[in-house]
Design an enzyme around this catalytic site. Structure first.
Site, mmCIF file in Angstrom:
data_model
loop_
_atom_site.group_PDB
_atom_site.id
_atom_site.type_symbol
_atom_site.label_atom_id
_atom_site.label_comp_id
_atom_site.label_asym_id
_atom_site.label_seq_id
_atom_site.Cartn_x
_atom_site.Cartn_y
_atom_site.Cartn_z
ATOM 1 C CE LYS A 11 0.957 1.212 4.650
ATOM 2 N NZ LYS A 11 1.817 2.459 4.807
ATOM 3 N N GLY A 139 7.347 1.174 4.896
ATOM 4 C CA GLY A 139 6.186 1.958 4.894
ATOM 5 C C GLY A 139 5.227 1.511 3.808
ATOM 6 C CG ASP A 175 -0.479 0.169 8.353
ATOM 7 O OD1 ASP A 175 -1.605 0.979 8.531
ATOM 8 O OD2 ASP A 175 0.343 0.277 7.812
#
Ligand code: SUD
Ligand code: ADP
EC number: 2.7.1.148
Length: 340
Positions: A11, A139, A175
């Protein structure tokens, strides 16, 4: 033998607004828009049902590892909790040679949490081969997405409800909940609460990662250090913007994507922990335009929205020549999902 495989997409965060840490909390309140991309890990799971099956999975695993690394030793990690034994091996195609203890791997944690919730009565042994294409400490949510893919398999295997899966996802990491549905969504709370589902973008994206990674926990800690004095009044999600590079919150306007504001409140903290990020952002800005460029989550990978996939591919090759890990990919509506 039962067999499953699942896709675990990476993502990017199109926006990431972070509030100062509340005194009684250990995670920051965030408001973020996340979007899945085509870059993905793949999870292969085999559940041997007799001795011949056991032998087959071990041979297959060793062959795969031999092919990948030209070595005999399999690097398998085995962990047992209750009646579930998980053997996991990582085939790391990112060049990072990722090493994670079996019990620390979010995939193992996801399977164990599901077996516990399902009150697994009989002994079960599962074999997992995790093919990594998503670099760690980038990330890009690789670990979280792997966990969501494992949850998609465990849901079938243990017959758990969507509600139970969602509960386990939120417990394992902020997440992971996002990857259960993927696409583009606005998330709040510690990042695990979906507040809005949005149409997925479809634009080409270039990913470039500096050689050093950034740990998520360290990045949030640095954010507190940098913003403590400036933002001590406890304003909700009102931290300073992206610093010098993308200070006005960038915009890109690819025809079908309308106009999307890019903003990442962790960028300044990540650059301070890993100064090479600034070089990567500059490289991307020169080629994609500074308003189309941002740090991915807590870093260290950065992304640039490109005008065409061809441009993304050419820039990926340029970044690779400069020694960076780099991939051309696209935004896509994809979630942690079973493959047929
Ligand atoms: C920054 C973001 C942006 O999407 O992702 P990444 O860039 O790491 O992928 C997320 O907020 C990361 O989520 P995730 O990677 O799941 O974090 P977790 O495992 O839940 O937390 C790791 C550590 O980060 C810090 N943390 C995490 C989330 C949050 N809202 N506030 C925090 O302060 C805490 O110190 C926590 O112990
Ligand atoms: N399956 C996994 N893949 C990658 N990292 C994992 C996994 N399971 C646990 N981890 C741990 O989680 C950390 C964060 O995961 P990572 O994929 O690096 O996400 P991000 O870069 O988005 O923070 C890693 O540094 C690693 O120690």
């Amino acid at each position: 033998m039962k067999k499953f495989s699942a896709i675990a997409p990476a993502k990017i965060n199109l926006t990431l607004k972070v509030a100062p840490l509340a005194e009684d909390k250990n995670k920051h309140e965030v408001e973020t828009v996340m979007q899945t991309v085509t870059l993905h890990d793949t999870l292969f799971v085999s559940i041997p049902e007799n001795e011949a099956d056991e032998l087959e999975v071990v041979n297959k695993r060793n062959r795969k590892i031999n092919d990948a690394y030209g070595i005999k030793e399999s690097g398998v990690q085995t962990f047992k909790e209750g009646n579930l034994e998980v053997s996991i091996v990582i085939d790391d195609l990112t060049g990072q040679n990722l090493k994670i203890n079996g019990e620390d791997n979010l995939v193992t944690k996801a399977f164990c949490a599901c077996a516990k919730k399902a009150n697994l009565a009989k002994e079960m042994h599962i074999e997992v081969l995790l093919e990594k294409n998503i670099p760690a400490q980038a990330g890009l949510g690789g670990g979280s997405s792997d966990a969501a893919a494992a949850l998609a398999i465990a849901k079938e295997l243990f017959g758990l409800s969507d509600d139970v899966i969602a509960e386990i996802a939120a417990e394992l990491g902020s997440d992971i909940a996002f990857f259960l549905n993927g696409g583009r969504a606005k998330m709040a709370g510690d990042g695990s609460v979906t507040t809005e589902t949005l149409d997925s973008l479809k634009c080409p994206v270039l990913l470039v990662r500096p050689n050093d990674g950034v740990s998520t926990a360290e990045c949030y800690a640095k954010f507190d250090e940098l913003n403590g004095a400036i933002n001590g009044d406890g304003d909700k999600c009102a931290a300073p913007q992206n610093g010098a590079i993308n200070g006005d919150g960038g915009k890109f306007a690819a025809a079908e994507n309308a106009s999307v504001e890019l903003q990442n409140d962790l960028q300044e903290a990540a650059v301070s922990l890993c100064p090479e990020i600034k070089e990567v952002l500059n490289l991307l800005s020169e080629n994609c335009g500074s308003k189309n460029v941002l740090l991915c989550g807590s870093g260290s990978c950065c992304f640039g929205i490109c005008e065409s996939f061809d441009q993304a591919r050419k820039l990926a090759s340029l970044a690779s020549k400069q020694g960076y890990w780099s991939r051309a990919c696209s935004c896509v509506n994809l979630k942690g999902t079973l493959k047929n």
